[in-house]
Design an enzyme around this catalytic site. Structure first.
Site, PDB file in Angstrom:
ATOM      1  CB  ALA A   1     -11.021  -1.457   4.234  1.00  0.00           C
TER       2      ALA A   1
ATOM      3  CG  MET B   1      -0.997   3.071   1.428  1.00  0.00           C
ATOM      4  SD  MET B   1      -0.427   4.192   0.896  1.00  0.00           S
ATOM      5  CE  MET B   1       0.386   3.993  -0.789  1.00  0.00           C
TER       6      MET B   1
ATOM      7  CG  PHE C   1       4.334   1.529  -5.925  1.00  0.00           C
ATOM      8  CD1 PHE C   1       4.730   0.666  -6.977  1.00  0.00           C
ATOM      9  CD2 PHE C   1       4.018   0.714  -4.926  1.00  0.00           C
ATOM     10  CE1 PHE C   1       4.895  -0.456  -7.590  1.00  0.00           C
ATOM     11  CE2 PHE C   1       3.853  -0.601  -5.076  1.00  0.00           C
ATOM     12  CZ  PHE C   1       4.231  -1.296  -6.823  1.00  0.00           C
TER      13      PHE C   1
ATOM     14  CG  HIS D   1       8.031   6.474   7.686  1.00  0.00           C
ATOM     15  ND1 HIS D   1       8.901   6.778   6.687  1.00  0.00           N
ATOM     16  CD2 HIS D   1       7.333   6.080   5.653  1.00  0.00           C
ATOM     17  CE1 HIS D   1       8.824   5.393   6.161  1.00  0.00           C
ATOM     18  NE2 HIS D   1       7.567   5.613   5.231  1.00  0.00           N
TER      19      HIS D   1
ATOM     20  CE  LYS E   1       7.497   2.519   7.355  1.00  0.00           C
ATOM     21  NZ  LYS E   1       6.231   1.270   6.831  1.00  0.00           N
TER      22      LYS E   1
HETATM   23  P1  NAD Z   1      -3.543   0.573   7.131  1.00  0.00           P
HETATM   24  O1  NAD Z   1      -3.526  -0.289   8.354  1.00  0.00           O
HETATM   25  O2  NAD Z   1      -3.992   1.438   6.564  1.00  0.00           O
HETATM   26  O3  NAD Z   1      -4.566  -0.616   5.938  1.00  0.00           O
HETATM   27  C1  NAD Z   1      -3.829  -2.273   5.945  1.00  0.00           C
HETATM   28  C2  NAD Z   1      -5.232  -3.318   5.344  1.00  0.00           C
HETATM   29  O4  NAD Z   1      -4.592  -4.132   4.970  1.00  0.00           O
HETATM   30  C3  NAD Z   1      -6.698  -3.350   6.857  1.00  0.00           C
HETATM   31  O5  NAD Z   1      -7.672  -2.469   6.573  1.00  0.00           O
HETATM   32  C4  NAD Z   1      -6.066  -5.273   7.484  1.00  0.00           C
HETATM   33  O6  NAD Z   1      -7.835  -4.279   7.780  1.00  0.00           O
HETATM   34  C5  NAD Z   1      -5.900  -4.916   5.894  1.00  0.00           C
HETATM   35  N1  NAD Z   1      -5.728  -6.692   6.221  1.00  0.00           N
HETATM   36  C6  NAD Z   1      -4.854  -6.750   7.064  1.00  0.00           C
HETATM   37  N2  NAD Z   1      -4.559  -8.556   6.800  1.00  0.00           N
HETATM   38  C7  NAD Z   1      -5.532  -8.798   5.364  1.00  0.00           C
HETATM   39  C8  NAD Z   1      -6.404  -9.801   4.857  1.00  0.00           C
HETATM   40  N3  NAD Z   1      -5.199 -11.012   5.349  1.00  0.00           N
HETATM   41  N4  NAD Z   1      -6.203  -9.293   4.052  1.00  0.00           N
HETATM   42  C9  NAD Z   1      -6.908  -8.263   3.837  1.00  0.00           C
HETATM   43  N5  NAD Z   1      -6.359  -7.746   4.062  1.00  0.00           N
HETATM   44  C10 NAD Z   1      -5.779  -7.328   5.346  1.00  0.00           C
HETATM   45  O7  NAD Z   1      -1.991   0.299   6.521  1.00  0.00           O
HETATM   46  P2  NAD Z   1      -1.276   1.225   5.065  1.00  0.00           P
HETATM   47  O8  NAD Z   1      -0.728   2.104   5.538  1.00  0.00           O
HETATM   48  O9  NAD Z   1      -2.258   1.281   4.778  1.00  0.00           O
HETATM   49  O10 NAD Z   1      -0.390   0.510   4.800  1.00  0.00           O
HETATM   50  C11 NAD Z   1      -0.514  -1.501   4.342  1.00  0.00           C
HETATM   51  C12 NAD Z   1       1.150  -1.594   4.224  1.00  0.00           C
HETATM   52  O11 NAD Z   1       1.638  -0.647   2.572  1.00  0.00           O
HETATM   53  C13 NAD Z   1       2.202  -0.813   5.506  1.00  0.00           C
HETATM   54  O12 NAD Z   1       2.798  -2.403   4.660  1.00  0.00           O
HETATM   55  C14 NAD Z   1       2.983   0.066   4.654  1.00  0.00           C
HETATM   56  O13 NAD Z   1       4.692  -0.131   4.968  1.00  0.00           O
HETATM   57  C15 NAD Z   1       2.959  -0.492   3.421  1.00  0.00           C
HETATM   58  N6  NAD Z   1       3.295   1.164   2.012  1.00  0.00           N
HETATM   59  C16 NAD Z   1       3.803   0.901   1.120  1.00  0.00           C
HETATM   60  C17 NAD Z   1       3.886   2.430   0.580  1.00  0.00           C
HETATM   61  C18 NAD Z   1       4.880   1.799  -1.098  1.00  0.00           C
HETATM   62  O14 NAD Z   1       5.327   2.413  -1.663  1.00  0.00           O
HETATM   63  N7  NAD Z   1       5.109   0.599  -0.651  1.00  0.00           N
HETATM   64  C19 NAD Z   1       3.223   3.200   0.635  1.00  0.00           C
HETATM   65  C20 NAD Z   1       3.339   3.703   1.536  1.00  0.00           C
HETATM   66  C21 NAD Z   1       2.603   2.249   2.793  1.00  0.00           C
END
Ligand code: NAD
Length: 264
Positions: A10, A13, A126, A153, A157
């Site tokens: 949800a 990402m 990624f 960012h 974040k």
């Molecule tokens: P976000 O807050 O929009 O989404 C995170 C989601 O995880 C939320 O919907 C939350 O409810 C859910 N969540 C939390 N704990 C959970 C659990 N135990 N089980 C299932 N769902 C759970 O955050 P975002 O912007 O989507 O970023 C998520 C992560 O991805 C961050 O760590 C960010 O730094 C990372 N990110 C990585 C890349 C990459 O290329 N590797 C790129 C962008 C973001």
């Protein structure tokens, strides 16, 4: 057909992953896990219409019921560690973009994956362009050892500096050997003005609305500078790397760290 469970489905990402996986031939969104939006259709929440996959909070049940082959995790550092453990125990391959997982936890997850013979990919970035940026920074560091990293960012974040900035500093440090950069600063008038330091390399974090994920590495030499910059202008930029990770993880027998390991 590779069956994929998306954790954090949800989130910003996670929704992008739901869209990308559902439009890629040869793979399907088999399950969606999140702590919020339970009971909603993951496709509808991602803006692509119903997929018949409901968002649920109970990861292990979803992994077992769907007989998933891959779990894609974009959650939070603390949640991801347990999710990855659960996936490995269920023999489901984790493809993880969540950043901020402490190095000792990563080591332990690597050990667990080797012990169980379950492949995985954990990558702080990624975006293929970002991986190239880090690669080029490693080459530049051999010739221009004085470097600083500026990462920018969006202001939601939660970790700073970014995983990519830390990784970039590690790569620069490994490539410049014993050379160090001279810094004549003697008086710091404002705490943090010179950023944070990893292996003697300064990292500066900027957080503003309107930004997605950006990084500039500036090298300084005699009478010259070299800037290497990457901009993710939308979260779609991460999806070709995630899709590559889902395909390649099927052949791995342990967790690999970094998308570069799949490209170079
Ligand atoms: P976000 O807050 O929009 O989404 C995170 C989601 O995880 C939320 O919907 C939350 O409810 C859910 N969540 C939390 N704990 C959970 C659990 N135990 N089980 C299932 N769902 C759970 O955050 P975002 O912007 O989507 O970023 C998520 C992560 O991805 C961050 O760590 C960010 O730094 C990372 N990110 C990585 C890349 C990459 O290329 N590797 C790129 C962008 C973001």
């Amino acid at each position: 057909m590779i069956k994929v469970v998306v954790t954090g489905a949800a989130g910003r990402m996670g929704r992008e992953v739901v869209r990308a996986v559902s439009r890629t031939p040869g793979m399907t969104v088999a399950g969606a896990v999140d702590l919020g939006h339970n009971g909603e259709d993951a496709g509808s929440h991602a803006g692509i219409g119903p997929l018949g996959v409901v968002v649920r909070p109970d990861l292990v049940n979803v992994l077992e019921e769907t007989r998933a082959e891959v779990m894609v995790d974009f959650t939070t550092a603390s949640a991801a560690v347990q999710n990855i453990r659960d996936a490995i125990e269920c023999r489901v391959r984790p493809v993880v973009g969540t950043t901020g997982i402490p190095p000792e936890e990563l080591q332990e997850l690597g050990r667990l994956s080797r012990e169980k013979g379950v492949g995985g990919v954990i990558a702080p970035n990624f975006a293929i362009g970002a991986v190239l940026m880090m690669h080029f920074a490693g080459i530049a560091a051999r010739y221009l050892p004085a470097a600083e990293v500026i990462e920018l960012h969006h202001n939601q974040k939660i970790d700073a500096p970014s995983g990519t900035a830390l990784k970039t500093a590690e790569i620069i440090a490994a490539n410049r050997g014993d050379a160090t950069s001279e810094d004549g600063t003697q008086v710091v008038k404002l705490d943090g003005a010179r950023g944070g330091t990893l292996s003697d390399i300064r990292i500066h974090s900027i957080r503003l609305p309107g930004l997605v994920a950006h990084q500039e590495v500036i090298f300084g030499g005699l009478g010259q500078t070299l800037s290497i910059r990457h901009d993710s202008i939308s979260r779609e930029s991460f999806m070709p790397g995630v899709i590559m990770g889902i395909k390649k993880v099927m052949e791995l027998r342990e967790i690999v760290f970094g998308l570069d390991k799949l490209i170079f």
